[in-house]
Write a protein that holds these residues in place. Structure first.
Motif, PDB file in Angstrom:
ATOM      1  N   VAL A 121       3.785  -4.359 -14.069  1.00 40.63           N
ATOM      2  CA  VAL A 121       3.488  -3.538 -12.909  1.00 40.63           C
ATOM      3  C   VAL A 121       3.156  -4.409 -11.713  1.00 40.63           C
ATOM      4  O   VAL A 121       3.440  -4.058 -10.573  1.00 40.63           O
ATOM      5  CB  VAL A 121       2.299  -2.605 -13.217  1.00 40.63           C
ATOM      6  N   ARG A 125       4.334  -3.715  -8.031  1.00 36.20           N
ATOM      7  CA  ARG A 125       3.328  -3.410  -7.039  1.00 36.20           C
ATOM      8  C   ARG A 125       3.545  -4.258  -5.790  1.00 36.20           C
ATOM      9  O   ARG A 125       3.478  -3.784  -4.660  1.00 36.20           O
ATOM     10  CB  ARG A 125       1.947  -3.681  -7.617  1.00 36.20           C
ATOM     11  N   PHE A 128       6.286  -2.858  -3.769  1.00 36.70           N
ATOM     12  CA  PHE A 128       5.809  -1.638  -3.137  1.00 36.70           C
ATOM     13  C   PHE A 128       4.884  -1.967  -1.971  1.00 36.70           C
ATOM     14  O   PHE A 128       4.998  -1.422  -0.880  1.00 36.70           O
ATOM     15  CB  PHE A 128       5.045  -0.833  -4.179  1.00 36.70           C
ATOM     16  N   TRP A 129       3.997  -2.881  -2.224  1.00 30.57           N
ATOM     17  CA  TRP A 129       2.963  -3.219  -1.272  1.00 30.57           C
ATOM     18  C   TRP A 129       3.514  -3.832   0.000  1.00 30.57           C
ATOM     19  O   TRP A 129       3.165  -3.443   1.093  1.00 30.57           O
ATOM     20  CB  TRP A 129       1.981  -4.194  -1.916  1.00 30.57           C
ATOM     21  N   ARG A 132       5.188  -1.492   2.165  1.00 34.90           N
ATOM     22  CA  ARG A 132       4.224  -0.559   2.726  1.00 34.90           C
ATOM     23  C   ARG A 132       3.482  -1.172   3.900  1.00 34.90           C
ATOM     24  O   ARG A 132       3.279  -0.557   4.940  1.00 34.90           O
ATOM     25  CB  ARG A 132       3.209  -0.183   1.652  1.00 34.90           C
ATOM     26  N   ILE A 133       3.069  -2.401   3.695  1.00 32.80           N
ATOM     27  CA  ILE A 133       2.353  -3.113   4.749  1.00 32.80           C
ATOM     28  C   ILE A 133       3.242  -3.280   5.968  1.00 32.80           C
ATOM     29  O   ILE A 133       2.791  -3.157   7.111  1.00 32.80           O
ATOM     30  CB  ILE A 133       1.916  -4.498   4.236  1.00 32.80           C
ATOM     31  N   GLN A 136       3.179  -0.140   7.836  1.00 32.71           N
ATOM     32  CA  GLN A 136       1.904   0.031   8.521  1.00 32.71           C
ATOM     33  C   GLN A 136       1.819  -0.880   9.752  1.00 32.71           C
ATOM     34  O   GLN A 136       1.366  -0.455  10.816  1.00 32.71           O
ATOM     35  CB  GLN A 136       0.761  -0.274   7.542  1.00 32.71           C
ATOM     36  N   HIS A 154      -2.642   4.141   7.587  1.00 36.51           N
ATOM     37  CA  HIS A 154      -2.665   3.909   6.149  1.00 36.51           C
ATOM     38  C   HIS A 154      -2.041   5.084   5.401  1.00 36.51           C
ATOM     39  O   HIS A 154      -1.077   4.936   4.655  1.00 36.51           O
ATOM     40  CB  HIS A 154      -4.121   3.712   5.706  1.00 36.51           C
ATOM     41  N   GLN A 158       1.855   5.756   3.719  1.00 36.99           N
ATOM     42  CA  GLN A 158       1.939   6.216   2.339  1.00 36.99           C
ATOM     43  C   GLN A 158       2.758   7.491   2.220  1.00 36.99           C
ATOM     44  O   GLN A 158       3.524   7.663   1.268  1.00 36.99           O
ATOM     45  CB  GLN A 158       0.533   6.459   1.809  1.00 36.99           C
TER      46      GLN A 158
END
Lengths: 206, 206
Positions: A121, A125, A128-129, A132-133, A136, A154, A158
Motif C-alpha cells: 500500500v 499511497r 495517490f499522495w 493529490r498534493i 492542492q 484539502h 480530495q
DNA sequence: GTATAATGCAAGTACATGCTTGCGCATGTG
DNA sequence: CACATGCGCAAGCATGTACTTGCATTATAC
C-alpha cells in the motif's frame, strides 16, 4: 534468482507475467489469485513464474512497482498556472488526474489489501499522495494569483480525486445505459464547471 | 463467564458471529478471512459458526444482508426541499449520506469482491444506488423550485457520493496529522460550500 | 427431575495452493 | 562442438482451511 533475467531479448515473458498478475490480483485479490491461474493467463508454465519472481509475494511487489512506475506526475505547475482557471484546470485534469481512472483497479487493490499488505500500500499511497498534493498546490497557486477564491483546498482536491477514482469502479456495476453516459469528458466538464463556478474568478478585466 | 450468555436466548451468538465476520471480511477480504479467525473473534467455537450459517459463503451473504438492512434511505425529500438550499443540502448530507462514511468498509469489500461474488455485490449496489438516486432527485427538485441552477446532476451526485465514500478510506492511510483534520463536519461544510456556491440560488429576495 | 436445545472440544477428511525438484528440449553464442 | 540460458513438463511435498462427526457439558423449559 531475481535480478539475473534482464536479457534485453526476453523481457516478453517477464512482462507478460506481470501483466497477467496485475489482472488476476485486481480481479480476485491477493489471496484469491492463484499462481497457477496467473501463469496460465500469461501463457507460461507455473514454474517459470517462480523462477522469475521467487515467490507470489515478490511478484505482487514487483507488479505494483511496475504499475506505479508507469504513472507520471507534473514537474512544474507553471504551464497550467499561466492559463485561465477553467483552461488550466481542464488541462491539468486531462494530463494527470485522468490516470486515476485508468489505474483505479490497482488503487482499489491497495485499499482492499491495506490490512494484509501494508508495504504494498505504501507505494500506491505515494502515487495517490503526490498527485493529490499537486492538485492542492495548483489550487493554492491559483489563489495566490487571484484567479480563484479561497477554499478548503484539502477537501477540494480530495473531492476531485475521489470522483475520478470511484467513477470507473461504479461504472462497472452500473446498468450499461448509465455507464455509457459517463464519459471521461463529461466527468471533466462537470468537475471543471462545478469548481470553476464555485471558486473561479474570471480574469475578464472590468 | 455468566453475564452475557443468557441474554435473549440465542440472538447474541448469532449477532456476535455476524459482526466478527464483517470485520474479518472487510479487513482481509473473503478469501483472506478464515472461519477460524471469525469464530475466535466472535468468541465462539468454529463449529458453532457452521451450525448457525452452514457455510462460509452463506455467512457472507447473511452478514452483508444484515449490514444493508441497517441502512436507511429517505422516504420523502419534502422536508429537505422546503429549506434553503444550503440548509436542505446540509441536512440531507447529515441524515443520509454520512452513512457512507460509516459503511465505506463494506462497500469497499463489495468493490473488491465484485468479480468473485457478483451476487453479494448486488445487495450493496442497491444500497449505493438508492441513495445516489435520492441525491440526484434532490438536485432535480431543487432546480424545479428555482433554488439551484441547472447542472450535470448525474455526475454531481456521483462526486458527492464518491467523496463521502473514499475519504474514510484515504484517512486510514494518511499520516495522522492529516487524517485528524478531516472531520465529518469539515467534509460536509466543504461539499455544501462548493456546490452551493456553484449552483445555489440564494432566495434572499432583492 | 427430565427433556431439549445450544454450545464446546477433539479429531479427522478432502482439497486447493504455494513452492520445489529433476528432467529434457530448444536456441543461440563462444 | 560445447555450453549456457530460458522454458516446459510431471510429480510431489507441505500447509492452510472449509467442513464434518461424535461426544460431553451446560442451561433453560416443562
Amino acid at each position: 534468482m531475481n535480478e539475473t533475467f534482464h536479457l534485453a531479448g526476453e523481457g516478453s515473458t517477464h512482462r507478460r507475467i506481470i501483466e497477467a498478475a496485475l489482472q488476476e490480483f485486481t480481479e480476485r485479490g491477493y489471496k484469491g489469485a492463484s499462481t497457477r491461474a496467473i501463469a496460465e493467463r500469461a501463457g507460461v508454465n507455473e514454474v517459470t513464474l517462480f523462477r522469475h519472481f521467487g515467490s507470489k509475494l515478490d511478484l505482487l511487489r514487483i507488479a505494483v512497482e511496475y504499475e506505479v512506475s508507469q504513472m507520471h506526475v507534473p514537474e512544474s505547475l507553471e504551464p497550467y498556472l499561466e492559463m485561465d482557471f477553467r483552461a488550466g484546470f481542464t488541462a491539468f485534469l486531462r494530463e494527470f488526474l485522468m490516470q486515476l481512472t485508468c489505474q483505479s483497479d490497482i488503487l482499489m487493490l491497495g485499499f482492499a489489501e491495506s490490512y494484509s499488505h501494508p508495504q504494498i500500500v505504501y507505494s500506491l499511497r505515494q502515487m495517490f499522495w503526490r498527485i493529490r498534493i499537486s492538485l492542492q498546490d495548483f489550487f493554492n497557486e491559483m489563489q495566490k494569483r487571484g484567479r480563484m477564491r479561497k477554499a478548503d483546498n484539502h477537501v477540494l482536491s480530495q473531492m476531485v480525486i475521489a470522483t475520478l477514482h470511484t467513477t470507473p469502479l461504479i461504472k462497472k456495476h452500473a446498468p450499461s445505459e448509465w455507464a455509457d453516459q459517463l464519459t471521461d469528458e463529461r466527468l471533466i466538464a462537470a468537475l471543471v464547471e462545478t469548481i470553476a463556478s464555485a471558486y473561479g474568478i474570471s480574469n475578464s478585466t472590468p
